[in-house]
Design an enzyme around this catalytic site. Structure first.
Site, mmCIF file in Angstrom:
data_model
loop_
_atom_site.group_PDB
_atom_site.id
_atom_site.type_symbol
_atom_site.label_atom_id
_atom_site.label_comp_id
_atom_site.label_asym_id
_atom_site.label_seq_id
_atom_site.Cartn_x
_atom_site.Cartn_y
_atom_site.Cartn_z
ATOM 1 N N LYS A 12 1.092 -1.448 0.104
ATOM 2 C CA LYS A 12 -0.092 -0.412 -0.136
ATOM 3 C C LYS A 12 0.636 1.109 0.360
ATOM 4 O O LYS A 12 0.718 2.381 -0.391
ATOM 5 C CB LYS A 12 -1.073 -0.218 0.969
ATOM 6 N N GLU A 33 -9.511 -1.150 15.209
ATOM 7 C CA GLU A 33 -10.495 -0.948 14.192
ATOM 8 C C GLU A 33 -11.930 -0.862 14.842
ATOM 9 O O GLU A 33 -12.467 -2.400 15.443
ATOM 10 C CB GLU A 33 -10.445 -1.601 13.424
ATOM 11 N N ASP A 64 -9.023 2.575 4.382
ATOM 12 C CA ASP A 64 -10.166 1.202 5.067
ATOM 13 C C ASP A 64 -10.492 -0.028 3.896
ATOM 14 O O ASP A 64 -11.562 0.706 3.107
ATOM 15 C CB ASP A 64 -10.506 0.748 6.636
ATOM 16 N N PHE A 138 -3.294 -9.998 -3.927
ATOM 17 C CA PHE A 138 -3.353 -10.976 -2.077
ATOM 18 C C PHE A 138 -4.711 -10.663 -1.947
ATOM 19 O O PHE A 138 -5.537 -9.646 -3.087
ATOM 20 C CB PHE A 138 -2.795 -9.589 -1.307
ATOM 21 N N GLY A 139 -5.054 -11.151 -1.173
ATOM 22 C CA GLY A 139 -6.283 -10.988 -0.926
ATOM 23 C C GLY A 139 -7.558 -11.924 -1.783
ATOM 24 O O GLY A 139 -6.799 -13.166 -1.965
ATOM 25 N N HIS A 164 -9.801 0.166 -6.679
ATOM 26 C CA HIS A 164 -10.375 0.531 -5.124
ATOM 27 C C HIS A 164 -9.321 1.908 -4.620
ATOM 28 O O HIS A 164 -9.537 2.905 -4.513
ATOM 29 C CB HIS A 164 -10.987 0.410 -4.352
ATOM 30 N N ARG A 165 -7.754 1.165 -3.995
ATOM 31 C CA ARG A 165 -7.315 2.205 -3.660
ATOM 32 C C ARG A 165 -6.403 3.198 -4.392
ATOM 33 O O ARG A 165 -6.315 4.187 -4.033
ATOM 34 C CB ARG A 165 -5.729 1.245 -2.972
HETATM 35 P P1 IMP Z 1 -8.121 -3.500 4.353
HETATM 36 O O1 IMP Z 1 -8.468 -2.463 5.116
HETATM 37 O O2 IMP Z 1 -7.116 -2.584 2.964
HETATM 38 O O3 IMP Z 1 -5.824 -3.581 5.353
HETATM 39 O O4 IMP Z 1 -8.628 -5.019 4.141
HETATM 40 C C1 IMP Z 1 -9.315 -5.769 4.320
HETATM 41 C C2 IMP Z 1 -9.935 -7.135 3.847
HETATM 42 O O5 IMP Z 1 -9.441 -6.945 2.540
HETATM 43 C C3 IMP Z 1 -8.459 -7.884 4.084
HETATM 44 O O6 IMP Z 1 -9.056 -8.894 4.029
HETATM 45 C C4 IMP Z 1 -8.204 -7.563 3.038
HETATM 46 O O7 IMP Z 1 -6.794 -8.892 2.076
HETATM 47 C C5 IMP Z 1 -9.077 -7.775 1.668
HETATM 48 N N1 IMP Z 1 -8.317 -6.144 0.628
HETATM 49 C C6 IMP Z 1 -8.046 -5.004 0.724
HETATM 50 N N2 IMP Z 1 -7.481 -4.500 -0.922
HETATM 51 C C7 IMP Z 1 -7.592 -5.536 -1.670
HETATM 52 C C8 IMP Z 1 -7.369 -5.568 -2.648
HETATM 53 O O8 IMP Z 1 -6.856 -5.094 -3.284
HETATM 54 N N3 IMP Z 1 -8.181 -6.812 -2.807
HETATM 55 C C9 IMP Z 1 -7.709 -8.374 -3.161
HETATM 56 N N4 IMP Z 1 -8.392 -8.165 -1.173
HETATM 57 C C10 IMP Z 1 -8.131 -6.814 -0.653
#
Ligand code: IMP
Length: 187
Positions: A12, A33, A64, A138-139, A164-165
């Site tokens: 990130k 959180e 988030d 990831f994720g 999205h980010r």
């Molecule tokens: P966080 O709030 O960005 O830490 O993410 C919350 C959840 O969404 C975690 O399970 C992450 O793995 C998932 N997540 C966030 N951004 C992404 C992404 O760009 N791709 C896939 N999973 C995401």
């Protein structure tokens, strides 16, 4: 002015540095959180807590994110991390696969807090939940398809360009560029 990005995720931070002209410092701080259906509430609470904890000198950035599935009125949404680590992404796919509607979106809220004002920037990307494909990302990336490719099949550049980010960061970068310099300094 240095922006302190409060996250344990180096990916990130790399992404933020691509969008912002200001220096970005990664800070590992495990802020609380809070439980809320609203990503913005969670990020804003985290940003205020992190700012105080870090001595209140430099502005902080907290983000988030979540995966919102239409078939389940947005589940797992703000609980995406918990669900990823309990059910796992393949079972999220199984759940959605049993439904008629496979549409979903990723959403991020980034909150910038400088001790005075808190400003939030949102980014979202639409897609479909599909059987896992791809090795990257990831994720939930392997089960999230956008324009025919899962996010795990995209290069980092391709993903950043539509993610999205990336969209939230682009809005934040525009806002920073338009802000008078004196409002960006420490107070
Ligand atoms: P966080 O709030 O960005 O830490 O993410 C919350 C959840 O969404 C975690 O399970 C992450 O793995 C998932 N997540 C966030 N951004 C992404 C992404 O760009 N791709 C896939 N999973 C995401």
């Amino acid at each position: 002015m240095t922006i302190r990005f409060v996250t344990s995720n180096e990916g990130k931070v790399r992404e933020a540095r691509e969008y912002l002209s200001e220096p970005v410092e990664q800070v590992n701080y495990d802020y609380t959180e809070i439980q809320s259906d609203d990503l913005a509430d969670i990020a804003e609470h985290g940003a205020r807590e992190a700012f105080e904890h870090l001595g209140g000198e430099e502005p902080v950035l907290v983000d988030d994110s979540g995966l919102f599935c239409d078939a389940f009125d947005g589940f797992p949404g703000p609980y995406s991390s918990y669900v990823q680590h309990t059910l796992g992404v393949e079972r999220v796919y199984d759940l959605v696969d049993a439904e008629a509607n496979d549409r979903a979106y990723f959403r991020t809220v980034m909150v910038y807090y400088d001790g005075d004002e808190s400003v939030s920037f949102e980014g979202a990307v639409p897609g479909r939940i599909v059987a896992p494909r791809g090795e990257g990302g990831f994720g939930y990336d392997p089960i999230f398809e956008h324009d025919g490719q899962t996010m795990a099949e995209m290069t980092a550049e391709e993903k950043n360009a539509i993610s999205h980010r990336g969209r939230a960061l682009a809005k934040f970068a525009d806002w920073l560029a338009a802000e008078p310099a004196e409002r960006k300094g420490p107070r």
